[in-house]
Design a protein around this motif. Sequence first.
Motif, PDB file in Angstrom:
ATOM      1  N   GLY A  46     -22.914   3.013  12.644  1.00  0.00           N
ATOM      2  CA  GLY A  46     -23.681   1.918  12.178  1.00  0.00           C
ATOM      3  C   GLY A  46     -22.256   1.262  11.258  1.00  0.00           C
ATOM      4  O   GLY A  46     -21.223   2.361  11.751  1.00  0.00           O
ATOM      5  N   TYR A  47     -22.519   1.114  10.241  1.00  0.00           N
ATOM      6  CA  TYR A  47     -20.987   0.356   9.660  1.00  0.00           C
ATOM      7  C   TYR A  47     -20.927   1.120   8.179  1.00  0.00           C
ATOM      8  O   TYR A  47     -22.075   0.482   6.677  1.00  0.00           O
ATOM      9  CB  TYR A  47     -20.848  -0.892   9.305  1.00  0.00           C
ATOM     10  CG  TYR A  47     -20.639  -1.143  11.094  1.00  0.00           C
ATOM     11  CD1 TYR A  47     -19.517  -1.240  11.171  1.00  0.00           C
ATOM     12  CD2 TYR A  47     -21.743  -2.396  11.396  1.00  0.00           C
ATOM     13  CE1 TYR A  47     -18.743  -2.320  12.374  1.00  0.00           C
ATOM     14  CE2 TYR A  47     -21.860  -2.346  12.274  1.00  0.00           C
ATOM     15  CZ  TYR A  47     -20.207  -2.812  13.420  1.00  0.00           C
ATOM     16  OH  TYR A  47     -19.734  -3.175  14.246  1.00  0.00           O
ATOM     17  N   PRO A  48     -20.315   2.129   8.054  1.00  0.00           N
ATOM     18  CA  PRO A  48     -20.346   2.983   6.088  1.00  0.00           C
ATOM     19  C   PRO A  48     -19.771   2.255   5.313  1.00  0.00           C
ATOM     20  O   PRO A  48     -18.581   1.398   5.899  1.00  0.00           O
ATOM     21  CB  PRO A  48     -19.767   4.729   6.782  1.00  0.00           C
ATOM     22  CG  PRO A  48     -19.238   3.884   7.406  1.00  0.00           C
ATOM     23  CD  PRO A  48     -19.948   3.173   8.495  1.00  0.00           C
ATOM     24  N   VAL A  49     -19.498   2.771   4.148  1.00  0.00           N
ATOM     25  CA  VAL A  49     -18.876   2.733   3.368  1.00  0.00           C
ATOM     26  C   VAL A  49     -17.745   2.452   3.477  1.00  0.00           C
ATOM     27  O   VAL A  49     -16.978   1.875   2.886  1.00  0.00           O
ATOM     28  CB  VAL A  49     -19.484   2.823   1.995  1.00  0.00           C
ATOM     29  CG1 VAL A  49     -21.173   2.882   1.545  1.00  0.00           C
ATOM     30  CG2 VAL A  49     -18.755   4.604   1.733  1.00  0.00           C
ATOM     31  N   SER A  50     -17.483   3.241   4.158  1.00  0.00           N
ATOM     32  CA  SER A  50     -15.762   3.162   4.371  1.00  0.00           C
ATOM     33  C   SER A  50     -15.192   2.974   5.342  1.00  0.00           C
ATOM     34  O   SER A  50     -13.397   2.956   5.795  1.00  0.00           O
ATOM     35  CB  SER A  50     -15.306   4.788   4.476  1.00  0.00           C
ATOM     36  OG  SER A  50     -16.310   5.920   5.634  1.00  0.00           O
ATOM     37  N   PHE A  51     -16.027   1.939   6.116  1.00  0.00           N
ATOM     38  CA  PHE A  51     -15.663   0.921   7.650  1.00  0.00           C
ATOM     39  C   PHE A  51     -14.881   0.279   7.119  1.00  0.00           C
ATOM     40  O   PHE A  51     -14.750  -0.048   5.505  1.00  0.00           O
ATOM     41  CB  PHE A  51     -16.514   0.165   7.569  1.00  0.00           C
ATOM     42  CG  PHE A  51     -16.868  -1.262   8.443  1.00  0.00           C
ATOM     43  CD1 PHE A  51     -16.213  -0.750  10.208  1.00  0.00           C
ATOM     44  CD2 PHE A  51     -16.700  -1.806   8.372  1.00  0.00           C
ATOM     45  CE1 PHE A  51     -15.903  -1.013  10.948  1.00  0.00           C
ATOM     46  CE2 PHE A  51     -16.534  -3.059   9.261  1.00  0.00           C
ATOM     47  CZ  PHE A  51     -16.145  -2.569  11.141  1.00  0.00           C
ATOM     48  N   SER A  52     -13.138  -0.186   7.582  1.00  0.00           N
ATOM     49  CA  SER A  52     -11.952  -0.723   7.705  1.00  0.00           C
ATOM     50  C   SER A  52     -12.174  -2.499   8.945  1.00  0.00           C
ATOM     51  O   SER A  52     -12.816  -1.846  10.080  1.00  0.00           O
ATOM     52  CB  SER A  52     -11.420   0.274   7.468  1.00  0.00           C
ATOM     53  OG  SER A  52     -11.235   0.614   6.597  1.00  0.00           O
ATOM     54  N   LYS A  53     -12.120  -3.099   8.115  1.00  0.00           N
ATOM     55  CA  LYS A  53     -12.144  -4.590   9.092  1.00  0.00           C
ATOM     56  C   LYS A  53     -10.641  -4.098  10.205  1.00  0.00           C
ATOM     57  O   LYS A  53     -10.011  -3.682  10.388  1.00  0.00           O
ATOM     58  CB  LYS A  53     -11.576  -5.494   7.587  1.00  0.00           C
ATOM     59  CG  LYS A  53     -11.573  -6.793   8.544  1.00  0.00           C
ATOM     60  CD  LYS A  53     -10.962  -7.821   8.028  1.00  0.00           C
ATOM     61  CE  LYS A  53     -10.255  -8.782   8.972  1.00  0.00           C
ATOM     62  NZ  LYS A  53     -10.020 -10.380   8.043  1.00  0.00           N
ATOM     63  N   GLY A  54     -11.948  -4.514  11.623  1.00  0.00           N
ATOM     64  CA  GLY A  54     -11.646  -4.144  12.512  1.00  0.00           C
ATOM     65  C   GLY A  54     -11.592  -2.936  13.545  1.00  0.00           C
ATOM     66  O   GLY A  54     -11.010  -2.629  14.436  1.00  0.00           O
ATOM     67  N   GLN A  55     -11.955  -1.942  12.170  1.00  0.00           N
ATOM     68  CA  GLN A  55     -13.119  -0.944  13.348  1.00  0.00           C
ATOM     69  C   GLN A  55     -13.890  -0.709  13.800  1.00  0.00           C
ATOM     70  O   GLN A  55     -15.071  -1.143  13.458  1.00  0.00           O
ATOM     71  CB  GLN A  55     -12.204   0.507  11.817  1.00  0.00           C
ATOM     72  CG  GLN A  55     -12.630   1.327  12.847  1.00  0.00           C
ATOM     73  CD  GLN A  55     -12.865   3.205  11.295  1.00  0.00           C
ATOM     74  OE1 GLN A  55     -12.996   2.069  10.338  1.00  0.00           O
ATOM     75  NE2 GLN A  55     -13.676   3.491  11.797  1.00  0.00           N
ATOM     76  N   LYS A  56     -13.973  -0.301  14.917  1.00  0.00           N
ATOM     77  CA  LYS A  56     -15.375  -0.106  15.407  1.00  0.00           C
ATOM     78  C   LYS A  56     -16.505   0.868  14.432  1.00  0.00           C
ATOM     79  O   LYS A  56     -15.867   1.770  14.050  1.00  0.00           O
ATOM     80  CB  LYS A  56     -15.048   0.395  16.442  1.00  0.00           C
ATOM     81  CG  LYS A  56     -13.944  -0.130  17.927  1.00  0.00           C
ATOM     82  CD  LYS A  56     -14.298   0.414  19.991  1.00  0.00           C
ATOM     83  CE  LYS A  56     -13.384  -0.502  20.254  1.00  0.00           C
ATOM     84  NZ  LYS A  56     -12.675   0.377  21.643  1.00  0.00           N
ATOM     85  N   PRO A  57     -17.756   0.726  15.278  1.00  0.00           N
ATOM     86  CA  PRO A  57     -18.940   1.570  13.869  1.00  0.00           C
ATOM     87  C   PRO A  57     -18.428   2.278  14.768  1.00  0.00           C
ATOM     88  O   PRO A  57     -18.285   3.069  16.342  1.00  0.00           O
ATOM     89  CB  PRO A  57     -19.561   0.916  14.732  1.00  0.00           C
ATOM     90  CG  PRO A  57     -19.515   0.439  15.700  1.00  0.00           C
ATOM     91  CD  PRO A  57     -18.083  -0.283  15.921  1.00  0.00           C
ATOM     92  N   PRO A  58     -18.260   3.791  13.772  1.00  0.00           N
ATOM     93  CA  PRO A  58     -18.212   5.642  14.292  1.00  0.00           C
ATOM     94  C   PRO A  58     -19.888   5.878  15.246  1.00  0.00           C
ATOM     95  O   PRO A  58     -20.751   5.777  14.714  1.00  0.00           O
ATOM     96  CB  PRO A  58     -18.192   5.821  12.912  1.00  0.00           C
ATOM     97  CG  PRO A  58     -17.996   5.056  11.742  1.00  0.00           C
ATOM     98  CD  PRO A  58     -18.385   3.623  12.215  1.00  0.00           C
ATOM     99  N   VAL A  59     -18.933   6.806  15.353  1.00  0.00           N
ATOM    100  CA  VAL A  59     -20.133   7.278  16.792  1.00  0.00           C
ATOM    101  C   VAL A  59     -20.709   8.565  16.295  1.00  0.00           C
ATOM    102  O   VAL A  59     -19.440   9.738  16.282  1.00  0.00           O
ATOM    103  CB  VAL A  59     -19.581   7.142  17.982  1.00  0.00           C
ATOM    104  CG1 VAL A  59     -20.743   7.889  19.432  1.00  0.00           C
ATOM    105  CG2 VAL A  59     -19.221   5.861  18.379  1.00  0.00           C
ATOM    106  N   ARG A  60     -21.754   8.967  16.368  1.00  0.00           N
ATOM    107  CA  ARG A  60     -22.344   9.986  15.715  1.00  0.00           C
ATOM    108  C   ARG A  60     -23.125  10.587  17.088  1.00  0.00           C
ATOM    109  O   ARG A  60     -24.547   9.918  17.175  1.00  0.00           O
ATOM    110  CB  ARG A  60     -22.853  10.342  14.308  1.00  0.00           C
ATOM    111  CG  ARG A  60     -21.825   9.842  13.298  1.00  0.00           C
ATOM    112  CD  ARG A  60     -21.642   8.343  13.315  1.00  0.00           C
ATOM    113  NE  ARG A  60     -20.793   8.412  11.833  1.00  0.00           N
ATOM    114  CZ  ARG A  60     -21.407   7.409  10.760  1.00  0.00           C
ATOM    115  NH1 ARG A  60     -22.541   7.993  10.823  1.00  0.00           N
ATOM    116  NH2 ARG A  60     -20.777   7.012   9.848  1.00  0.00           N
ATOM    117  N   LEU A  61     -22.413  11.536  17.396  1.00  0.00           N
ATOM    118  CA  LEU A  61     -23.697  12.085  18.425  1.00  0.00           C
ATOM    119  C   LEU A  61     -24.926  13.869  17.908  1.00  0.00           C
ATOM    120  O   LEU A  61     -24.079  14.471  17.577  1.00  0.00           O
ATOM    121  CB  LEU A  61     -23.188  12.881  19.617  1.00  0.00           C
ATOM    122  CG  LEU A  61     -23.949  13.804  20.893  1.00  0.00           C
ATOM    123  CD1 LEU A  61     -24.686  12.943  21.610  1.00  0.00           C
ATOM    124  CD2 LEU A  61     -22.672  14.358  21.949  1.00  0.00           C
TER     125      LEU A  61
END
Length: 594
Positions: free
Chosen positions: A153-168
């Motif tokens: 997903g794209y959390p509130v801390s997501f920055s432009k050009g950054q890949k979406p975080p991955v949570r296993l």
Amino acid sequence: MIRWFSFLILGLALSAVGLSTKAAAPPAPVDPTKGDDFTLTTPKTLADLQKLEARTQFVMAKVMPSVVGLGGGSGVVIEPKGTILTVAHVGSKANRDITLIFYDGKRAKGKTLGNYKAVDAGMATITEKGNWPVAEMGKSNTLKPGMWCVAMGYPVSFSKGQKPPVRLGRILRVTPTAITTDCVLMGGDSGGPLFDMNGRVIGQNSRTAGGVTGNVHVPVNVYLENWKRMLDGEDWEGSRTNPRRTGLTALDPFESFTSFLADETREPAPKPRTIRTGPNERNQEAVRQAFTEATKPVAVSTVRVYGEGKSLALGTIVSADGLIVTKASLLKSAITVRLHDGTVLPATKLGEDKESDLAVLKVKRTDLTPVKWRTKDIVGQGYMVATVGEAGEALHVGTVTSEPRTFRVNERAAPTTNSAYLGVTVEQVKEGIRLSSVTPKSAAESAGLKAGDIIRLINGEPVKEATQLRNVITKLKAGERIALVVRRGNAEEDISPVLGKNTAAAPPYDKWGGGPFSSERRFGYGRVLPHDMPINPADVGGPIVDTKGQVVGVNVSRALRISTYALLPEDVQRIVARIREKANEKPSEKTSDK
């Protein structure tokens, strides 16, 4: 003739919202009994963990192009023409214009479709023509507790050009209307996909329920069973079981941490800590035991740091001649450290780096064992890591969620009763920042701001990204003005709201739970490596290792529900070298910190 004309009107109406009379059926779910299914549940060896992280890399590469951000939430494309699964509280209502952004920065226009609000299922579609990247649909009625899964997903801390975080993480409970996992979620992740280990969509991120193990997702079968209604743009309430939260039996990991008291026995050497977890959690004992082969050798380089007789943090030995790094803002006078063998030594602070909040301590020893850094490259997104305890145990097992980054919110976790508050939610658009909503009776509403307004300038500066408004407000106080140039329709006007007072007991990102967090210093760092191990604040300062036993960083802050931050090896070594030189501390011949 009249009948023919009626059918023509119906066809035009359907095409106007981007639908097809043949599109009522969803994409066929992939049969879970076919293909290269990943069946590993509880890893027993380090080799098993390496297989698990290799599978995570496979899933990431397969599905990341299909994961999109949309208006403060997230979604996943599941048809080449642009059909998107999200959740109802992101879509809000049908036929609303939205802007979608892919991980590579590409944007597209879209519209929301229908929403099954009681279960929080929603859909959207891309209105631009294209052959869009898609993820396969799976099934949720075959899921069982203990299975591994990946959330994005794209959390509130997501920055432009950054890949979406991955949570296993792992599946903890399954009902017809809710999947509960320990893949930690945050604001903005809502609507993002939950994948099985074959890269098939099995659910959508919906909400949290309690501690870090309470992450609730809408099962994909809910979408399959209500496909036509949502595709047709219908919004309805309906009903669901367990409307508020799932009945988790797993304990919050923070309840199980052993306290370090002032009168704690410092001899003999520390023993592995007992951590209570649920049987199917990612951090269960069997998984941590599988990591021991990698963490055990690092015990001799891990210390406990005390100040005024109280346990403050962990520390990491970085040179044989007595240099140890730890979190600076936790330190107090009369510092001592306890080594792996139980020896307690007085320590002095050689210096500290303000930007990284890293302190270098000095003890009178020349025979210490420094950590062996991972130096060839930086551990990648989606790879598994573990936090090393004093006895060499794996305190926590987690995943590197994102590439190294600079966190843009520069504020402390102090009480926010006097902090400034505007009262809007926003989304990035090409022209600036669009206001998604305006809070009633807020400073924004009092100034005349309305949902749909586009902010072009903030205090005279052109708007380049959505985080810009938040970053400006965090530096202001209640009662101060913020100058905005706003476009409404075809006209622009100057609006200067007088910021109100944020009376919330905690910052917005704390309301998601999952604490306790590092209270002294959480944000405002330079480069950090984010991972999702929810370590106790008293365990920052210690090393983290990869599945090869290499030290890939030093924990410096438990910052968010989804993130603990670690300093990278090359940055730690650079800081240590600078502080050593400034203190005129020459390394001995045995030192291996270069």
